[in-house]
Design an enzyme around this catalytic site. Structure first.
Site, PDB file in Angstrom:
ATOM      1  N   SER A   1      37.926 -45.872  23.642  1.00 36.10           N
ATOM      2  CA  SER A   1      38.808 -45.984  22.485  1.00 36.10           C
ATOM      3  C   SER A   1      40.034 -46.850  22.766  1.00 36.10           C
ATOM      4  O   SER A   1      39.905 -48.046  22.971  1.00 36.10           O
ATOM      5  CB  SER A   1      39.197 -44.582  22.013  1.00 36.10           C
ATOM      6  OG  SER A   1      39.783 -44.619  20.747  1.00 36.10           O
TER       7      SER A   1
ATOM      8  N   ASP B   1      39.822 -60.772  26.371  1.00 32.57           N
ATOM      9  CA  ASP B   1      39.595 -61.879  25.436  1.00 32.57           C
ATOM     10  C   ASP B   1      40.692 -62.927  25.525  1.00 32.57           C
ATOM     11  O   ASP B   1      40.420 -64.135  25.374  1.00 32.57           O
ATOM     12  CB  ASP B   1      39.534 -61.356  24.001  1.00 32.57           C
ATOM     13  CG  ASP B   1      38.173 -60.777  23.641  1.00 32.57           C
ATOM     14  OD1 ASP B   1      37.300 -60.725  24.530  1.00 32.57           O
ATOM     15  OD2 ASP B   1      37.984 -60.376  22.475  1.00 32.57           O
TER      16      ASP B   1
ATOM     17  N   LYS C   1      33.456 -46.624  22.484  1.00 27.01           N
ATOM     18  CA  LYS C   1      33.911 -46.020  21.233  1.00 27.01           C
ATOM     19  C   LYS C   1      34.738 -47.048  20.465  1.00 27.01           C
ATOM     20  O   LYS C   1      35.916 -47.246  20.725  1.00 27.01           O
ATOM     21  CB  LYS C   1      34.741 -44.766  21.492  1.00 27.01           C
ATOM     22  CG  LYS C   1      35.230 -44.092  20.209  1.00 27.01           C
ATOM     23  CD  LYS C   1      36.051 -42.853  20.516  1.00 27.01           C
ATOM     24  CE  LYS C   1      36.607 -42.240  19.246  1.00 27.01           C
ATOM     25  NZ  LYS C   1      37.628 -43.100  18.619  1.00 27.01           N
TER      26      LYS C   1
END
Length: 433
Positions: free
Chosen positions: A293, A304, A318
């Site tokens: 999460s 990224d 998740k």
């Protein structure tokens, strides 16, 4: 012109027919809903009238609501008023308990991770241990809220857990409840020069705790931080705004995460503010199968944005966000409802797939016949990845594992993170000359 008018008339006619069909379909759907509610009322009345003993009607209705929520996905649920208050406390204060993060796997209460320094941790409980009974009462098939409620209680009172562990007979562990402070960060200098910051969860104090840790690490070293290991292993997540503010420490503006709900208009984007706390400081993030999460939001953002190198094992996966909706101001409890999926800055949905590390490193030796670790994709009614992606299991041959003579109990993943960070720091120093 006549053709255009005719075409418009045809289009209008088709549109009107579609609207009529849509309205008719909505009416049928509404009628079916009312029929099902009437059925529910009939069943409740029959139980009340004919069941062998006088049932607790409030409990019946609460269980029915919980069953409805559990049919949606594993993270939606109903919190009664007491559970709702407990949830608020766990996010901001302290409570009497054992210090466990748990989930449901195969209808069994399963430990995600014990919190460091808590009674559960001191008792030797481990990730993947199954709690099959609490004080002799079976927890098989119990809901997560029931299990948590049974394990929490007054400080100083003992509770006995029956534990099922892979390769061992079930055994009992008696643990004395203690005050569980909702501390979300710890820090230290490892190998004399490497700053290390561990986040155990994302509550209201996480960013403040992290900032305190970074300052104390700098004071201990007596100079600006040369690099940082950010340990998010076994971090089950928490508050999204804290994940965004932690990511903000390492980013100079730009997107951190986007949340997309049921409708396109519900999309929200969260951006870092200009100016980062640790400019040009090399960062290594440690993750494993227990990183979920909010910890995946941080990892995905920094990966990224090429702001950190990720070391460890693929995360839990998740990729959904839950909104807590109080009912009558919390007097009737609250709904914990999945309302959005989140996406990394590159547009990745990691729901069910997890985030793969840049450098795959296992904590211990992996045996070919070892059971697979449980992940989001294994949970009942788990949301599928809307892009059709599935979790890719890393090839054992591609995972770095501790050498045969590696000392038992020594943290090999942390050892490799230190080596990776050292190399990053050396490259940075070389580029400055």
């Amino acid at each position: 012109m006549r053709l255009h008018i005719l075409a418009s008339a045809v289009a209008f006619g088709l549109g009107a027919a579609a609207l009529a069909m849509s309205a008719e379909g909505e009416d049928r759907s509404r009628e079916e809903t009312f029929r099902q509610l009437e059925l529910f009322g009939d069943v409740l009345a029959r139980i009340e009238a004919d069941y062998v003993s006088d049932p607790d009607k409030a409990e019946l209705i609460e269980n029915a609501i919980e069953g409805m929520m559990k049919s949606l996905d594993p993270h939606s649920g109903y919190l009664n008023a007491e559970d709702f208050r407990d949830m608020q406390v766990s996010q901001s204060g302290s409570y009497g308990g054992l210090g466990l993060e748990v989930t449901i796997r195969d209808d069994l209460v399963t430990i995600i991770a014990p919190m460091a320094g808590t009674p559960a941790d001191n008792a030797g409980l481990r990730t993947n241990d199954r709690i099959v009974a609490v004080d002799g009462d079976s927890m098989i098939g119990a809901g997560i809220d029931e299990a948590v409620d049974r394990m929490r209680g007054a400080v100083g009172e003992p509770v006995t857990l029956t534990i099922a562990r892979e390769g061992e007979d079930a055994f009992d562990v008696t643990i004395v409840r203690d005050t569980i402070e909702v501390t979300s960060a710890s820090w230290r200098v490892v190998e004399e020069t490497i700053p290390y910051l561990r986040l155990m969860g994302f509550n209201e104090n996480t960013t403040d705790n992290a900032l305190q840790g970074l300052q104390e690490l700098q004071d201990e070293l007596g100079r600006p931080l040369p690099g940082l290991i950010l340990d998010l292993r076994n971090n089950p997540g928490g508050l999204v705004d804290q994940a965004v503010s932690i990511s903000d420490l390492f980013l100079d503006g730009g997107e951190v995460v986007s949340m997309r709900g049921r409708h396109a208009r519900d999309t929200q984007r969260y951006n870092a503010t200009p100016g980062e706390r640790l400019p040009n400081v090399p960062v290594v993030i440690l993750i494993n199968e227990g990183s979920a999460s909010a910890s995946e939001i941080v990892t995905g953002a920094l990966q990224d944005r090429q702001r950190a190198t990720v070391v460890g094992m693929t995360s839990f996966g998740k990729g959904s966000m839950q909104t807590v909706i109080p009912l009558r101001g919390g007097r009737d409890g609250a709904l914990r409802l999945t309302t959005a999926r989140y996406y990394t800055p590159a547009g990745r949905s990691i729901q069910g797939t997890g985030i793969a590390p840049d450098i795959a490193v296992s904590y211990r030796e992996i045996k070919e016949d070892a059971p697979r670790r449980f992940t989001e994709a294994n949970l009942p009614n788990a949301l599928t990845n809307e892009n059709g992606s599935e979790r890719e299991e890393l090839d054992v041959q591609e995972i770095e594992q501790p050498p045969a003579d590696w000392p038992e109990g020594e943290d090999y993943q942390l050892h490799r993170a230190v080596e990776v960070l050292h190399a990053m720091m050396e490259r940075q120093q070389a580029s400055l000359h």
